[in-house]
Design a protein around this motif. Structure first.
Motif, short mmCIF file in Angstrom:
data_model
loop_
_atom_site.label_atom_id
_atom_site.label_comp_id
_atom_site.label_asym_id
_atom_site.label_seq_id
_atom_site.Cartn_x
_atom_site.Cartn_y
_atom_site.Cartn_z
N SER A 65 0.87 -1.33 -0.11
CA SER A 65 0.21 0.04 -0.14
C SER A 65 0.91 1.25 0.16
CB SER A 65 -0.97 0.03 1.21
OG SER A 65 -0.12 -0.09 2.24
N LYS A 69 1.02 4.10 -2.81
CA LYS A 69 0.65 5.52 -2.81
C LYS A 69 1.75 6.38 -3.19
CE LYS A 69 -0.30 8.84 1.08
NZ LYS A 69 -0.49 8.96 2.43
N THR A 73 1.05 8.55 -6.59
CA THR A 73 0.90 10.11 -6.34
C THR A 73 2.08 10.99 -7.11
OG1 THR A 73 0.39 9.67 -4.11
CG2 THR A 73 1.23 11.61 -4.58
#
Length: 203
Positions: A65, A69, A73
């Motif tokens: 995770s 991310k 991003t």
């Protein structure tokens, strides 16, 4: 042509250097290291990066995770894994180019290469407790003209003095430099420039 990756960028000055000197890839380290940056720092750096330069995220055994991310991003182009990540883990990142890093001390280490279903294999010096950026090279004769059906990235102790020899012996697709273009732990414009010129002189 041999491509070039400049790894371990952490300052806005570093981004200015590479935007002028135009390596093919730059690396941002999201793992315990003197070159580690946060996601917030990464956002600031990547938005200033020339869009023609590919951004690589360097990770070591991070939660899926967390990698997802950071990668999404920053809209990273390549994910480079230096830990115990296996095929199942790395298969979760199908929308990214994936490189797996392996430390090399002997021909035995090369047996690991073909088990990884990735786009590129990065060969680095193996230093206990360290993940790249050690400034130490390994015996390139071990992998002299070693052939794999993936991109071959040569790392580990490269600098402007030895990169031509490394290219000649290993015939990599990409050369990866970090500490070899630093002065007192910071990226140096002249060293980056000299390194890139040496690589691009090779045919």
């Amino acid at each position: 042509m041999i491509e070039i990756k400049v790894c371990g960028l952490k300052r806005e000055e570093d981004i200015k250097y590479v935007n002028e000197l135009k390596p093919d890839y730059v690396g941002f380290v999201f793992a315990k290291s003197s070159r580690e940056i946060t996601l917030e720092q990464g956002i600031n750096l990547v938005k200033k990066l020339d869009k023609n330069i590919k951004a690589v995220g360097v990770f070591v055994d991070k939660k899926l995770s967390e990698v997802e991310k950071i990668a999404s991003t920053l809209k990273l182009d390549v994910l480079q894994f230096h830990g115990k990540e296996d095929n199942e883990y790395m298969s979760c990142f199908k929308s990214f180019e994936v490189w797996k890093a392996l430390g090399v001390t002997s021909k035995e280490d090369l047996k690991e290469i073909n088990k990884y279903k990735v786009d590129g294999i990065l060969l680095d010096s193996k230093v206990l407790g360290r993940i790249g950026g050690t400034g130490e090279s390994f015996n390139w004769d071990i992998i002299s003209n070693f052939k794999i059906n993936k991109k071959l990235i040569l790392a580990g102790g490269l600098n402007s003095d030895n990169v031509k020899e490394g290219i000649s012996k290993v015939n990599p697709n990409i050369v990866d430099v970090s500490s070899g273009i630093e002065v007192d732990g910071f990226k140096d414009f002249d060293k980056i420039k000299e390194f890139i010129e040496k690589v691009r002189e090779t045919v």
